[in-house]
Design an enzyme around this catalytic site. Structure first.
Site, PDB file in Angstrom:
ATOM      1  N   SER A  45     -22.552  46.048  31.912  1.00  0.00           N
ATOM      2  CA  SER A  45     -22.325  47.595  31.512  1.00  0.00           C
ATOM      3  C   SER A  45     -21.712  47.609  30.086  1.00  0.00           C
ATOM      4  O   SER A  45     -20.929  46.783  29.968  1.00  0.00           O
ATOM      5  CB  SER A  45     -21.497  48.108  32.377  1.00  0.00           C
ATOM      6  OG  SER A  45     -21.088  49.523  32.066  1.00  0.00           O
ATOM      7  N   TYR A  88     -14.165  49.017  37.926  1.00  0.00           N
ATOM      8  CA  TYR A  88     -15.544  48.699  37.319  1.00  0.00           C
ATOM      9  C   TYR A  88     -15.432  48.256  36.098  1.00  0.00           C
ATOM     10  O   TYR A  88     -16.020  47.174  35.812  1.00  0.00           O
ATOM     11  CB  TYR A  88     -16.135  50.169  37.197  1.00  0.00           C
ATOM     12  CG  TYR A  88     -17.716  50.278  36.701  1.00  0.00           C
ATOM     13  CD1 TYR A  88     -18.564  49.920  37.693  1.00  0.00           C
ATOM     14  CD2 TYR A  88     -17.974  50.468  35.441  1.00  0.00           C
ATOM     15  CE1 TYR A  88     -19.758  50.005  37.475  1.00  0.00           C
ATOM     16  CE2 TYR A  88     -19.339  50.541  35.125  1.00  0.00           C
ATOM     17  CZ  TYR A  88     -20.232  50.145  36.029  1.00  0.00           C
ATOM     18  OH  TYR A  88     -21.638  50.246  35.847  1.00  0.00           O
TER      19      TYR A  88
END
Ligand code: NAD
Length: 280
Positions: A155, A168
């Site tokens: 990401s 995350y």
């Protein structure tokens, strides 16, 4: 001739969103597919999980491309289940060439307010189970002796310190490191390992409804509307290009490139499909 004729690709987290798009696109390029998804709840997430019917729809869409698919509802954290699927899938489809480690979960909180349970779950899904999948497939690819391409879906959070997303961000940074280490270890076997760093993609994880399933409700979205907060943090979430969101298929384009011979000398790198977000 399609770019992946005669190849077999494993896609994790394939029930919906980006994973489904990758499975269908790889099939359209000629690959047979091995796919799985947990289709289950997580304690740390507030958005709806996909259903078994979603996974079956992925199966239908792959078969609609004229390709075969071996699939199962299993969790990437379950090594015996992943091993069994890879054994059965490769026995039935004959080989394995491409692995797209796509599954993941996300949840928002200030770092000091993340519960231990949520931290452990996000790290175990987004980091440890990514390692578990590559642990299962790497010996198979080495023994096959014909190279291969492993694609890890990180990401922009894999290179940016995005606020409210500590576990995350940590997991997505860590799998970029895992990608580079693996690229060095598997390079002698002509197995390439690359990470894709998507920016915002229209899936439930990013707050979008999917087939009636509720998307993630970012409790900090309102915070970023406050001028004083936006002045400090807003640019982190901005793109260079004028669009805010991408479609899952925009990421599939990079997956197919990294899976195919077109990228045969690219390994250990981060491909940023992020609307220029990491250029900010
Ligand atoms: N949507 C975005 O804006 C965005 C941005 C950057 C990166 N990503 C990454 O892209 C990947 C795909 O996410 P998405 O946007 O399609 O979200 P999504 O929630 O629609 O899809 C994720 C899929 O992974 C599955 N999954 C999660 N944990 C699993 C596990 N332990 N075992 C098996 N399956 C599991 C889920 O059931 C779901 O089907 C994720 O790794 C995510 O972190 C998403």
């Amino acid at each position: 001739m399609a770019r992946l004729d005669g190849q077999v690709a494993l896609v994790t987290g394939a029930a919906r969103g980006q994973g489904r798009a990758h499975a269908v696109r790889l099939a359209r390029e000629g690959a047979d597919i091995i796919a799985f998804d947990s289709c289950g709840e997580f304690v740390s997430t507030t958005y709806d999980p996909p259903t078994l019917a979603d996974l079956k729809e992925t199966v239908r869409l792959v078969e609609e491309q004229g390709r075969r698919i071996v699939w199962r509802q299993i969790d990437a954290r379950d090594v015996p289940a992943v091993t069994s699927l890879v054994e059965d899938g490769t026995r039935e489809l004959g080989r394995l060439d491409v692995v797209v480690v796509n599954h993941g979960i996300c949840s928002y909180a200030y770092t000091w307010e993340v519960t231990e349970e949520n931290w452990d779950e996000i790290i175990s899904v987004n980091l440890t189970s990514v390692w578990k999948v590559v642990k299962v497939v790497s010996p198979y690819l080495i023994d096959q002796g014909e190279g291969g391409s492993i694609i890890v879906i990180s990401s922009v959070a894999g290179v940016k310190g995005q606020p409210f997303l500590a576990p995350y961000v940590c997991s997505k940074h860590a799998i970029v490191g895992l990608t580079k280490t693996l690229a060095n270890e598997l390079g002698p076997h002509r197995i390439r390992v690359n990470a894709i760093l998507p920016g915002g993609v229209k899936t439930p994880m990013a707050g979008f409804e999917w087939n009636g399933q509720k998307g993630e409700q970012n409790p900090f979205a309102g915070e970023l509307d406050k001028p004083e907060v936006a002045a400090q943090l807003g640019s982190i979430f901005m793109n260079a290009l004028p669009d805010r969101w991408m479609e899952p298929e925009d990421i599939s384009n990079a997956v197919v490139f990294l899976a195919s011979h077109d990228s045969h000398y690219i390994t250990g790198t981060e491909v940023r499909v992020d609307l220029g977000s990491t250029a900010r």
